[in-house]
Design a protein around this motif. Sequence first.
Motif, PDB file in Angstrom:
ATOM      1  N   ILE A   6      74.620   5.754  47.836  1.00  0.00           N
ATOM      2  CA  ILE A   6      73.289   6.329  47.938  1.00  0.00           C
ATOM      3  C   ILE A   6      73.277   7.682  47.230  1.00  0.00           C
ATOM      4  O   ILE A   6      74.188   8.492  47.405  1.00  0.00           O
ATOM      5  N   ILE A   7      72.252   7.909  46.399  1.00  0.00           N
ATOM      6  CA  ILE A   7      72.073   9.216  45.776  1.00  0.00           C
ATOM      7  C   ILE A   7      71.080  10.003  46.609  1.00  0.00           C
ATOM      8  O   ILE A   7      69.926   9.621  46.749  1.00  0.00           O
ATOM      9  N   LYS A   8      71.539  11.106  47.161  1.00  0.00           N
ATOM     10  CA  LYS A   8      70.694  11.941  48.001  1.00  0.00           C
ATOM     11  C   LYS A   8      70.156  13.116  47.196  1.00  0.00           C
ATOM     12  O   LYS A   8      70.350  13.213  45.985  1.00  0.00           O
ATOM     13  N   ASN A   9      69.489  14.023  47.893  1.00  0.00           N
ATOM     14  CA  ASN A   9      68.955  15.208  47.234  1.00  0.00           C
ATOM     15  C   ASN A   9      70.067  15.982  46.531  1.00  0.00           C
ATOM     16  O   ASN A   9      71.184  16.061  47.010  1.00  0.00           O
ATOM     17  N   ASN A  10      69.727  16.548  45.361  1.00  0.00           N
ATOM     18  CA  ASN A  10      70.652  17.338  44.550  1.00  0.00           C
ATOM     19  C   ASN A  10      71.837  16.521  44.034  1.00  0.00           C
ATOM     20  O   ASN A  10      72.940  17.048  43.853  1.00  0.00           O
ATOM     21  N   GLN A  11      71.598  15.235  43.832  1.00  0.00           N
ATOM     22  CA  GLN A  11      72.576  14.310  43.256  1.00  0.00           C
ATOM     23  C   GLN A  11      73.825  14.161  44.129  1.00  0.00           C
ATOM     24  O   GLN A  11      74.887  13.732  43.638  1.00  0.00           O
ATOM     25  N   ILE A  12      73.712  14.471  45.407  1.00  0.00           N
ATOM     26  CA  ILE A  12      74.833  14.269  46.321  1.00  0.00           C
ATOM     27  C   ILE A  12      74.957  12.773  46.583  1.00  0.00           C
ATOM     28  O   ILE A  12      74.003  12.122  46.993  1.00  0.00           O
ATOM     29  N   LYS A  13      76.133  12.231  46.330  1.00  0.00           N
ATOM     30  CA  LYS A  13      76.360  10.796  46.496  1.00  0.00           C
ATOM     31  C   LYS A  13      77.109  10.535  47.794  1.00  0.00           C
ATOM     32  O   LYS A  13      78.011  11.294  48.164  1.00  0.00           O
TER      33      LYS A  13
ATOM     34  N   TRP B 267      68.099  19.905  39.471  1.00  0.00           N
ATOM     35  CA  TRP B 267      69.241  19.409  40.233  1.00  0.00           C
ATOM     36  C   TRP B 267      69.145  17.911  40.521  1.00  0.00           C
ATOM     37  O   TRP B 267      70.059  17.337  41.108  1.00  0.00           O
ATOM     38  N   ASN B 268      68.048  17.272  40.125  1.00  0.00           N
ATOM     39  CA  ASN B 268      67.817  15.870  40.507  1.00  0.00           C
ATOM     40  C   ASN B 268      67.385  15.006  39.333  1.00  0.00           C
ATOM     41  O   ASN B 268      66.598  14.070  39.494  1.00  0.00           O
ATOM     42  N   GLN B 269      67.899  15.288  38.147  1.00  0.00           N
ATOM     43  CA  GLN B 269      67.465  14.569  36.954  1.00  0.00           C
ATOM     44  C   GLN B 269      67.744  13.067  37.029  1.00  0.00           C
ATOM     45  O   GLN B 269      66.931  12.256  36.596  1.00  0.00           O
ATOM     46  N   GLU B 270      68.883  12.690  37.576  1.00  0.00           N
ATOM     47  CA  GLU B 270      69.231  11.270  37.666  1.00  0.00           C
ATOM     48  C   GLU B 270      68.238  10.516  38.551  1.00  0.00           C
ATOM     49  O   GLU B 270      67.808   9.407  38.221  1.00  0.00           O
ATOM     50  N   LEU B 271      67.861  11.115  39.666  1.00  0.00           N
ATOM     51  CA  LEU B 271      66.892  10.492  40.578  1.00  0.00           C
ATOM     52  C   LEU B 271      65.512  10.430  39.944  1.00  0.00           C
ATOM     53  O   LEU B 271      64.819   9.404  40.037  1.00  0.00           O
ATOM     54  N   LEU B 272      65.095  11.492  39.292  1.00  0.00           N
ATOM     55  CA  LEU B 272      63.724  11.594  38.790  1.00  0.00           C
ATOM     56  C   LEU B 272      63.437  10.638  37.640  1.00  0.00           C
ATOM     57  O   LEU B 272      62.271  10.371  37.343  1.00  0.00           O
ATOM     58  N   VAL B 273      64.473  10.114  37.004  1.00  0.00           N
ATOM     59  CA  VAL B 273      64.264   9.116  35.950  1.00  0.00           C
ATOM     60  C   VAL B 273      63.643   7.849  36.528  1.00  0.00           C
ATOM     61  O   VAL B 273      62.876   7.152  35.859  1.00  0.00           O
ATOM     62  N   GLU B 274      63.943   7.572  37.792  1.00  0.00           N
ATOM     63  CA  GLU B 274      63.557   6.298  38.403  1.00  0.00           C
ATOM     64  C   GLU B 274      62.254   6.362  39.201  1.00  0.00           C
ATOM     65  O   GLU B 274      61.750   5.321  39.621  1.00  0.00           O
ATOM     66  N   ILE B 275      61.719   7.548  39.415  1.00  0.00           N
ATOM     67  CA  ILE B 275      60.576   7.658  40.324  1.00  0.00           C
ATOM     68  C   ILE B 275      59.485   8.533  39.714  1.00  0.00           C
ATOM     69  O   ILE B 275      59.748   9.391  38.865  1.00  0.00           O
ATOM     70  N   PRO B 276      58.220   8.323  40.138  1.00  0.00           N
ATOM     71  CA  PRO B 276      57.148   9.214  39.696  1.00  0.00           C
ATOM     72  C   PRO B 276      57.268  10.573  40.389  1.00  0.00           C
ATOM     73  O   PRO B 276      57.673  10.648  41.553  1.00  0.00           O
ATOM     74  N   TYR B 277      56.948  11.632  39.666  1.00  0.00           N
ATOM     75  CA  TYR B 277      56.968  12.964  40.268  1.00  0.00           C
ATOM     76  C   TYR B 277      56.058  13.876  39.469  1.00  0.00           C
ATOM     77  O   TYR B 277      55.692  13.585  38.329  1.00  0.00           O
ATOM     78  N   LYS B 278      55.726  15.015  40.068  1.00  0.00           N
ATOM     79  CA  LYS B 278      54.915  16.022  39.397  1.00  0.00           C
ATOM     80  C   LYS B 278      55.636  17.356  39.468  1.00  0.00           C
ATOM     81  O   LYS B 278      56.066  17.776  40.549  1.00  0.00           O
ATOM     82  N   ALA B 279      55.792  18.015  38.320  1.00  0.00           N
ATOM     83  CA  ALA B 279      56.484  19.297  38.282  1.00  0.00           C
ATOM     84  C   ALA B 279      55.649  20.359  38.992  1.00  0.00           C
ATOM     85  O   ALA B 279      54.426  20.405  38.855  1.00  0.00           O
ATOM     86  N   PHE B 280      56.338  21.202  39.751  1.00  0.00           N
ATOM     87  CA  PHE B 280      55.704  22.329  40.443  1.00  0.00           C
ATOM     88  C   PHE B 280      56.660  23.507  40.336  1.00  0.00           C
ATOM     89  O   PHE B 280      57.661  23.576  41.037  1.00  0.00           O
TER      90      PHE B 280
END
Length: 301
Positions: A35-42, A115-128
């Motif tokens: 599982i990939i958690k927040n901040n790419q912690i596996k 810190w979460n580039q790997e996760l964000l490739v797979e999901i929709p998000y909006k930069a803030f």
Amino acid sequence: MENTKKMEYTEFKESLKNLVQEKSDSDMKVEIVQIIKNNQIKSENLTYKSRDYNLFPSIWLEELYQQYQEYGMDWCVDMAVSILKNVKRIDEDQLMESWESAKGRIIVELIKESWNQELLVEIPYKAFLDLAVIYRLKMWECKSGDVVHTVTNEMMEHWNITEEELYETALTNLQKEEFEIIGLHQVLQDMIEEHIDVEQKGEFHGWAYVFTNRSRIKGAAAMLRTDLLNRFAEAHGSDLFILPSSVHEVILLPAKEDENTAELRRIVRETNEEIVNEEEWLSDEVYYFRRSTGAVELIPE
């Protein structure tokens, strides 16, 4: 009698998987997944897989291994079987239901974008600012917090909606969510002073506040509630510094003109490194809510 000689982690996880499989229904396959958690912690988790269902609970194996050291393998097997067998199963139709039935249960979460580039490739998000607004689908509620599923690009396509529609819906739901601002008084002051030289203590306020949601889980999304920030700032007659304590909450400090922002940033970064688990880090920056614009800003170094 259970063997008193303790296994290493690698042997433990394979033995646990096999023992849980023996006590499980024949149509359930026990697997170890990453599982990939927040901040790419596996993390490695134990879970069920089935051709009839696609969403199951998972158990963090490293935490269970720590319990094994104290309670033994039999206890861990019984605990894992109890958790995996007695939770609600969700099939694909329930997960990928219509947008009309799902949109009222879309919630937001803030994470650090870089810190979460790997996760964000797979999901929709909006930069803030330096953060990313991501979306969760609330599946059901329990005492330890809501059970949620991350909204993926596939789910958004199935619902036939745009990213902007997803974002606007999530913000509408956020306006309905209950948040609270809690005065920390001397408790937080003492915690802050641990990271400040004696001669610098006079520069900081005697009052600080925690801003989070009512459950205090993933409550840093409070930063998006500029209406509540503005109300609080007006009540104090000042702009606000916002310190990212963790993904669960942020800290508000009424601003002073001569505030040492470099010192505030140092406190945030040292708190991350020394107190907060890396998985729960939100950011290492400091933010500012300005009443004249009604917006949150990132304070440059």
